[in-house]
Design a protein around this motif. Structure first.
Motif, PDB file in Angstrom:
ATOM      1  N   VAL A  12       9.801   2.560  11.041  1.00  0.00           N
ATOM      2  CA  VAL A  12       8.854   2.218  12.101  1.00  0.00           C
ATOM      3  C   VAL A  12       7.757   3.279  12.086  1.00  0.00           C
ATOM      4  CG1 VAL A  12       8.547   1.858  14.566  1.00  0.00           C
ATOM      5  CG2 VAL A  12      10.691   1.176  13.459  1.00  0.00           C
ATOM      6  N   PRO A  13       6.510   2.885  11.747  1.00  0.00           N
ATOM      7  CA  PRO A  13       5.441   3.879  11.702  1.00  0.00           C
ATOM      8  C   PRO A  13       5.248   4.540  13.071  1.00  0.00           C
ATOM      9  CG  PRO A  13       4.730   1.821  10.714  1.00  0.00           C
ATOM     10  CD  PRO A  13       6.050   1.561  11.370  1.00  0.00           C
ATOM     11  N   THR A  14       5.211   5.856  13.068  1.00  0.00           N
ATOM     12  CA  THR A  14       4.980   6.626  14.279  1.00  0.00           C
ATOM     13  C   THR A  14       4.035   7.766  13.942  1.00  0.00           C
ATOM     14  OG1 THR A  14       6.889   8.044  13.860  1.00  0.00           O
ATOM     15  CG2 THR A  14       7.271   6.102  15.220  1.00  0.00           C
ATOM     16  N   ARG A  15       3.896   8.673  14.838  1.00  0.00           N
ATOM     17  CA  ARG A  15       3.001   9.808  14.654  1.00  0.00           C
ATOM     18  C   ARG A  15       3.218  10.474  13.299  1.00  0.00           C
ATOM     19  NH1 ARG A  15       2.734  14.865  18.725  1.00  0.00           N
ATOM     20  NH2 ARG A  15       1.467  16.149  17.371  1.00  0.00           N
ATOM     21  N   GLY A  16       2.134  10.787  12.617  1.00  0.00           N
ATOM     22  CA  GLY A  16       2.221  11.473  11.336  1.00  0.00           C
ATOM     23  C   GLY A  16       2.182  10.538  10.144  1.00  0.00           C
ATOM     24  N   LEU A  17       2.238   9.234  10.356  1.00  0.00           N
ATOM     25  CA  LEU A  17       2.204   8.281   9.254  1.00  0.00           C
ATOM     26  C   LEU A  17       0.906   7.503   9.343  1.00  0.00           C
ATOM     27  CD1 LEU A  17       3.788   6.870   6.946  1.00  0.00           C
ATOM     28  CD2 LEU A  17       4.576   5.251   8.650  1.00  0.00           C
ATOM     29  N   ARG A  18       0.174   7.457   8.237  1.00  0.00           N
ATOM     30  CA  ARG A  18      -1.046   6.674   8.239  1.00  0.00           C
ATOM     31  C   ARG A  18      -1.085   5.819   6.991  1.00  0.00           C
ATOM     32  NH1 ARG A  18      -5.053   9.289   5.016  1.00  0.00           N
ATOM     33  NH2 ARG A  18      -4.357  11.345   4.427  1.00  0.00           N
ATOM     34  N   GLN A  19      -1.727   4.680   7.088  1.00  0.00           N
ATOM     35  CA  GLN A  19      -1.852   3.792   5.952  1.00  0.00           C
ATOM     36  C   GLN A  19      -3.274   3.811   5.457  1.00  0.00           C
ATOM     37  OE1 GLN A  19      -0.510  -0.046   7.212  1.00  0.00           O
ATOM     38  NE2 GLN A  19       1.518   0.362   6.429  1.00  0.00           N
ATOM     39  N   GLY A  20      -3.409   3.563   4.170  1.00  0.00           N
ATOM     40  CA  GLY A  20      -4.725   3.445   3.576  1.00  0.00           C
ATOM     41  C   GLY A  20      -5.226   4.757   3.021  1.00  0.00           C
ATOM     42  N   ASP A  21      -6.229   4.674   2.199  1.00  0.00           N
ATOM     43  CA  ASP A  21      -6.904   5.834   1.659  1.00  0.00           C
ATOM     44  C   ASP A  21      -8.335   5.425   1.353  1.00  0.00           C
ATOM     45  OD1 ASP A  21      -7.356   5.003  -1.142  1.00  0.00           O
ATOM     46  OD2 ASP A  21      -5.201   5.051  -1.293  1.00  0.00           O
ATOM     47  N   PRO A  22      -9.223   6.375   1.055  1.00  0.00           N
ATOM     48  CA  PRO A  22     -10.623   6.005   0.842  1.00  0.00           C
ATOM     49  C   PRO A  22     -10.883   5.274  -0.471  1.00  0.00           C
ATOM     50  CG  PRO A  22     -10.303   8.353   0.524  1.00  0.00           C
ATOM     51  CD  PRO A  22      -9.003   7.796   1.042  1.00  0.00           C
ATOM     52  N   LEU A  23      -9.904   5.185  -1.354  1.00  0.00           N
ATOM     53  CA  LEU A  23     -10.123   4.556  -2.649  1.00  0.00           C
ATOM     54  C   LEU A  23      -9.630   3.121  -2.724  1.00  0.00           C
ATOM     55  CD1 LEU A  23      -9.071   7.590  -4.836  1.00  0.00           C
ATOM     56  CD2 LEU A  23     -11.382   6.822  -4.342  1.00  0.00           C
ATOM     57  N   SER A  24      -8.447   2.845  -2.204  1.00  0.00           N
ATOM     58  CA  SER A  24      -7.880   1.510  -2.380  1.00  0.00           C
ATOM     59  C   SER A  24      -8.627   0.392  -1.661  1.00  0.00           C
ATOM     60  CB  SER A  24      -6.400   1.491  -2.016  1.00  0.00           C
ATOM     61  OG  SER A  24      -6.200   1.789  -0.663  1.00  0.00           O
ATOM     62  N   PRO A  25      -9.245   0.598  -0.465  1.00  0.00           N
ATOM     63  CA  PRO A  25      -9.961  -0.525   0.151  1.00  0.00           C
ATOM     64  C   PRO A  25     -11.077  -1.078  -0.733  1.00  0.00           C
ATOM     65  CG  PRO A  25      -9.579   1.172   1.773  1.00  0.00           C
ATOM     66  CD  PRO A  25      -9.191   1.747   0.429  1.00  0.00           C
ATOM     67  N   THR A  26     -11.767  -0.206  -1.444  1.00  0.00           N
ATOM     68  CA  THR A  26     -12.830  -0.668  -2.354  1.00  0.00           C
ATOM     69  C   THR A  26     -12.246  -1.558  -3.435  1.00  0.00           C
ATOM     70  OG1 THR A  26     -14.058   1.356  -1.958  1.00  0.00           O
ATOM     71  CG2 THR A  26     -14.645   0.107  -3.930  1.00  0.00           C
ATOM     72  N   ARG A  27     -11.144  -1.144  -4.001  1.00  0.00           N
ATOM     73  CA  ARG A  27     -10.510  -1.928  -5.059  1.00  0.00           C
ATOM     74  C   ARG A  27      -9.945  -3.234  -4.499  1.00  0.00           C
ATOM     75  NH1 ARG A  27     -11.133   2.794  -7.065  1.00  0.00           N
ATOM     76  NH2 ARG A  27     -11.050   3.192  -9.285  1.00  0.00           N
ATOM     77  N   ARG A  28      -9.456  -3.197  -3.269  1.00  0.00           N
ATOM     78  CA  ARG A  28      -8.953  -4.418  -2.633  1.00  0.00           C
ATOM     79  C   ARG A  28     -10.094  -5.412  -2.418  1.00  0.00           C
ATOM     80  NH1 ARG A  28      -7.478  -3.588   3.143  1.00  0.00           N
ATOM     81  NH2 ARG A  28      -9.690  -3.563   3.089  1.00  0.00           N
ATOM     82  N   GLN A  29     -11.231  -4.920  -1.929  1.00  0.00           N
ATOM     83  CA  GLN A  29     -12.377  -5.793  -1.692  1.00  0.00           C
ATOM     84  C   GLN A  29     -12.877  -6.434  -2.985  1.00  0.00           C
ATOM     85  OE1 GLN A  29     -15.009  -3.090   0.290  1.00  0.00           O
ATOM     86  NE2 GLN A  29     -14.007  -3.350   2.272  1.00  0.00           N
ATOM     87  N   LYS A  30     -12.740  -5.738  -4.085  1.00  0.00           N
ATOM     88  CA  LYS A  30     -13.156  -6.276  -5.384  1.00  0.00           C
ATOM     89  C   LYS A  30     -12.070  -7.157  -6.008  1.00  0.00           C
ATOM     90  CE  LYS A  30     -16.304  -2.530  -6.596  1.00  0.00           C
ATOM     91  NZ  LYS A  30     -16.584  -1.460  -7.575  1.00  0.00           N
ATOM     92  N   GLY A  31     -10.911  -7.258  -5.352  1.00  0.00           N
ATOM     93  CA  GLY A  31      -9.816  -8.072  -5.875  1.00  0.00           C
ATOM     94  C   GLY A  31      -9.065  -7.430  -7.021  1.00  0.00           C
ATOM     95  N   LEU A  32      -9.190  -6.098  -7.176  1.00  0.00           N
ATOM     96  CA  LEU A  32      -8.534  -5.391  -8.275  1.00  0.00           C
ATOM     97  C   LEU A  32      -7.112  -4.968  -7.937  1.00  0.00           C
ATOM     98  CD1 LEU A  32     -11.557  -3.166  -9.352  1.00  0.00           C
ATOM     99  CD2 LEU A  32     -10.752  -5.281 -10.435  1.00  0.00           C
ATOM    100  N   ILE A  33      -6.809  -4.884  -6.648  1.00  0.00           N
ATOM    101  CA  ILE A  33      -5.473  -4.481  -6.212  1.00  0.00           C
ATOM    102  C   ILE A  33      -5.172  -5.210  -4.905  1.00  0.00           C
ATOM    103  CG2 ILE A  33      -6.304  -2.436  -4.976  1.00  0.00           C
ATOM    104  CD1 ILE A  33      -3.749  -1.015  -5.937  1.00  0.00           C
ATOM    105  N   HIS A  34      -3.910  -5.508  -4.681  1.00  0.00           N
ATOM    106  CA  HIS A  34      -3.501  -6.268  -3.507  1.00  0.00           C
ATOM    107  C   HIS A  34      -2.402  -5.524  -2.768  1.00  0.00           C
ATOM    108  CE1 HIS A  34      -5.185  -9.110  -6.399  1.00  0.00           C
ATOM    109  NE2 HIS A  34      -5.610  -9.765  -5.347  1.00  0.00           N
ATOM    110  N   GLY A  35      -2.234  -5.841  -1.507  1.00  0.00           N
ATOM    111  CA  GLY A  35      -1.127  -5.286  -0.746  1.00  0.00           C
ATOM    112  C   GLY A  35       0.177  -5.924  -1.192  1.00  0.00           C
ATOM    113  N   CYS A  36       1.220  -5.572  -0.521  1.00  0.00           N
ATOM    114  CA  CYS A  36       2.549  -6.050  -0.871  1.00  0.00           C
ATOM    115  C   CYS A  36       3.122  -6.822   0.311  1.00  0.00           C
ATOM    116  CB  CYS A  36       3.421  -4.847  -1.198  1.00  0.00           C
ATOM    117  SG  CYS A  36       5.108  -5.225  -1.612  1.00  0.00           S
ATOM    118  N   ARG A  37       3.492  -8.077   0.093  1.00  0.00           N
ATOM    119  CA  ARG A  37       4.092  -8.867   1.163  1.00  0.00           C
ATOM    120  C   ARG A  37       5.560  -8.487   1.290  1.00  0.00           C
ATOM    121  NH1 ARG A  37       4.938 -15.282   1.199  1.00  0.00           N
ATOM    122  NH2 ARG A  37       6.912 -14.654   0.350  1.00  0.00           N
ATOM    123  N   VAL A  38       5.958  -8.087   2.483  1.00  0.00           N
ATOM    124  CA  VAL A  38       7.344  -7.678   2.714  1.00  0.00           C
ATOM    125  C   VAL A  38       8.132  -8.710   3.499  1.00  0.00           C
ATOM    126  CG1 VAL A  38       6.887  -5.214   2.506  1.00  0.00           C
ATOM    127  CG2 VAL A  38       6.667  -6.313   4.727  1.00  0.00           C
TER     128      VAL A  38
END
Length: 111
Positions: A12-38
């Motif tokens: 369960v994400p709580t204090r101290g855990l963050r998602q994302g980074d400054p690099l992957s959103p750009t690649r996601r927007q270009k369709g080069l990388i995708h998230g993971c369906r859990v």
């Protein structure tokens, strides 16, 4: 999910855990990388950082593994930090075929 090689309860994400980074959103927007369906309707972003550990979530194919390796290299060049591949591990969905597992593990040099 395994943490340090042992099964763990729900994370369960709580204090101290963050998602994302400054690099992957750009690649996601270009369709080069995708998230993971859990689960139905639930996706994880590409990276989760906690203390000095990082978890990367992406589709298990060669193209996305090479994108992850590329943005890890960019991160290393900007931060001066390097990935310790001897301490790294990789886990696949049980639905990932052996050929894709081998291609991804070889591309990232982890087993």
């Amino acid at each position: 999910m395994l943490v340090n090689g042992r099964p763990t309860e729900e994370i369960v994400p709580t204090r101290g855990l963050r998602q994302g980074d400054p690099l992957s959103p750009t690649r996601r927007q270009k369709g080069l990388i995708h998230g993971c369906r859990v689960a139905r309707g639930h996706h994880l972003s590409h990276t989760c950082f906690f203390a000095d550990d990082s978890l990367f979530f992406f589709k298990a194919n060669l193209q996305e593994a090479l994108e992850v390796k590329k943005f890890m290299g960019i991160y290393e060049s900007f931060s001066g930090q390097a990935v310790n591949f001897q301490k790294s591990s990789i886990t696949f969905s049980r639905n990932t075929n052996v050929e894709d597992r081998d291609l991804v593990a070889d591309a990232l040099a982890v087993g």
